[in-house]
Design a protein around this motif. Structure first.
Motif, PDB file in Angstrom:
ATOM      1  N   GLU A  26      -2.221  -2.109 -12.905  1.00 57.79           N
ATOM      2  CA  GLU A  26      -3.174  -1.001 -12.921  1.00 57.79           C
ATOM      3  C   GLU A  26      -4.529  -1.432 -12.361  1.00 57.79           C
ATOM      4  OE1 GLU A  26      -1.994   1.452 -16.911  1.00 57.79           O
ATOM      5  OE2 GLU A  26      -3.009  -0.461 -17.181  1.00 57.79           O
ATOM      6  N   VAL A  27      -4.973  -2.605 -12.768  1.00 59.44           N
ATOM      7  CA  VAL A  27      -6.284  -3.084 -12.347  1.00 59.44           C
ATOM      8  C   VAL A  27      -6.287  -3.408 -10.853  1.00 59.44           C
ATOM      9  CG1 VAL A  27      -8.096  -4.804 -12.715  1.00 59.44           C
ATOM     10  CG2 VAL A  27      -6.813  -3.910 -14.663  1.00 59.44           C
ATOM     11  N   VAL A  28      -5.220  -4.025 -10.358  1.00 61.78           N
ATOM     12  CA  VAL A  28      -5.140  -4.316  -8.920  1.00 61.78           C
ATOM     13  C   VAL A  28      -5.153  -3.021  -8.129  1.00 61.78           C
ATOM     14  CG1 VAL A  28      -3.653  -5.213  -7.084  1.00 61.78           C
ATOM     15  CG2 VAL A  28      -4.032  -6.565  -9.144  1.00 61.78           C
ATOM     16  N   SER A  32      -8.304  -2.105  -5.804  1.00 63.47           N
ATOM     17  CA  SER A  32      -8.029  -1.954  -4.373  1.00 63.47           C
ATOM     18  C   SER A  32      -8.474  -0.585  -3.881  1.00 63.47           C
ATOM     19  CB  SER A  32      -6.540  -2.154  -4.088  1.00 63.47           C
ATOM     20  OG  SER A  32      -6.140  -3.457  -4.438  1.00 63.47           O
ATOM     21  N   ASP A  33      -8.198   0.454  -4.659  1.00 68.09           N
ATOM     22  CA  ASP A  33      -8.644   1.803  -4.295  1.00 68.09           C
ATOM     23  C   ASP A  33     -10.163   1.865  -4.188  1.00 68.09           C
ATOM     24  OD1 ASP A  33      -6.021   2.651  -4.282  1.00 68.09           O
ATOM     25  OD2 ASP A  33      -6.147   3.707  -6.209  1.00 68.09           O
ATOM     26  N   GLU A  46      -3.728  -7.559   2.171  1.00 68.48           N
ATOM     27  CA  GLU A  46      -4.764  -8.569   1.962  1.00 68.48           C
ATOM     28  C   GLU A  46      -5.750  -8.162   0.866  1.00 68.48           C
ATOM     29  OE1 GLU A  46      -8.268 -10.925   4.411  1.00 68.48           O
ATOM     30  OE2 GLU A  46      -6.815  -9.720   5.512  1.00 68.48           O
ATOM     31  N   ILE A  47      -6.176  -6.904   0.853  1.00 68.52           N
ATOM     32  CA  ILE A  47      -7.135  -6.482  -0.165  1.00 68.52           C
ATOM     33  C   ILE A  47      -6.494  -6.499  -1.548  1.00 68.52           C
ATOM     34  CG2 ILE A  47      -6.810  -3.964  -0.027  1.00 68.52           C
ATOM     35  CD1 ILE A  47     -10.148  -5.844  -0.461  1.00 68.52           C
ATOM     36  N   GLN A  50      -6.397 -10.131  -2.634  1.00 67.64           N
ATOM     37  CA  GLN A  50      -7.736 -10.599  -3.001  1.00 67.64           C
ATOM     38  C   GLN A  50      -8.152 -10.060  -4.366  1.00 67.64           C
ATOM     39  OE1 GLN A  50     -10.247  -9.384   0.239  1.00 67.64           O
ATOM     40  NE2 GLN A  50      -9.647 -11.116   1.519  1.00 67.64           N
ATOM     41  N   THR A  51      -7.910  -8.777  -4.601  1.00 65.67           N
ATOM     42  CA  THR A  51      -8.305  -8.213  -5.890  1.00 65.67           C
ATOM     43  C   THR A  51      -7.455  -8.793  -7.017  1.00 65.67           C
ATOM     44  OG1 THR A  51      -6.912  -6.255  -5.557  1.00 65.67           O
ATOM     45  CG2 THR A  51      -9.219  -6.067  -4.938  1.00 65.67           C
ATOM     46  N   GLY A  52      -6.188  -9.029  -6.755  1.00 70.95           N
ATOM     47  CA  GLY A  52      -5.324  -9.630  -7.770  1.00 70.95           C
ATOM     48  C   GLY A  52      -5.741 -11.047  -8.123  1.00 70.95           C
ATOM     49  N   ALA A  53      -6.214 -11.785  -7.138  1.00 72.96           N
ATOM     50  CA  ALA A  53      -6.634 -13.166  -7.372  1.00 72.96           C
ATOM     51  C   ALA A  53      -7.900 -13.237  -8.225  1.00 72.96           C
ATOM     52  CB  ALA A  53      -6.854 -13.873  -6.042  1.00 72.96           C
TER      53      ALA A  53
END
Length: 63
Positions: A26-28, A32-33, A46-47, A50-53
């Motif tokens: 949910e957070v990723v 990303s949105d 890629e985005i 990056q957000t997941g990391a």
């Protein structure tokens, strides 16, 4: 375990202060949105990577 991300940790021209928490997927998705719709990033793998990391464990709140 719930995850959290805080936009204040990432410099941006918009000075975004949004913090998000929830299940990792949910957070990723939400982060990303936000990166695409507010910050002008491309909507691609890629985005999301990056957000997941950048996710951290949400601190446990004591009552």
């Amino acid at each position: 375990m719930r995850k959290v991300t805080d936009s204040r940790e990432y410099p941006s021209e918009t000075k975004c202060t949004l913090a998000l928490s929830g299940e990792p997927e949910e957070v990723v998705r939400a982060t990303s949105d936000l990166a695409v719709s507010v910050h002008g990033h491309a909507d691609d793998r890629e985005i999301r990577e990056q957000t997941g990391a950048g996710l951290r464990d949400e601190p446990t709140q004591l009552a």
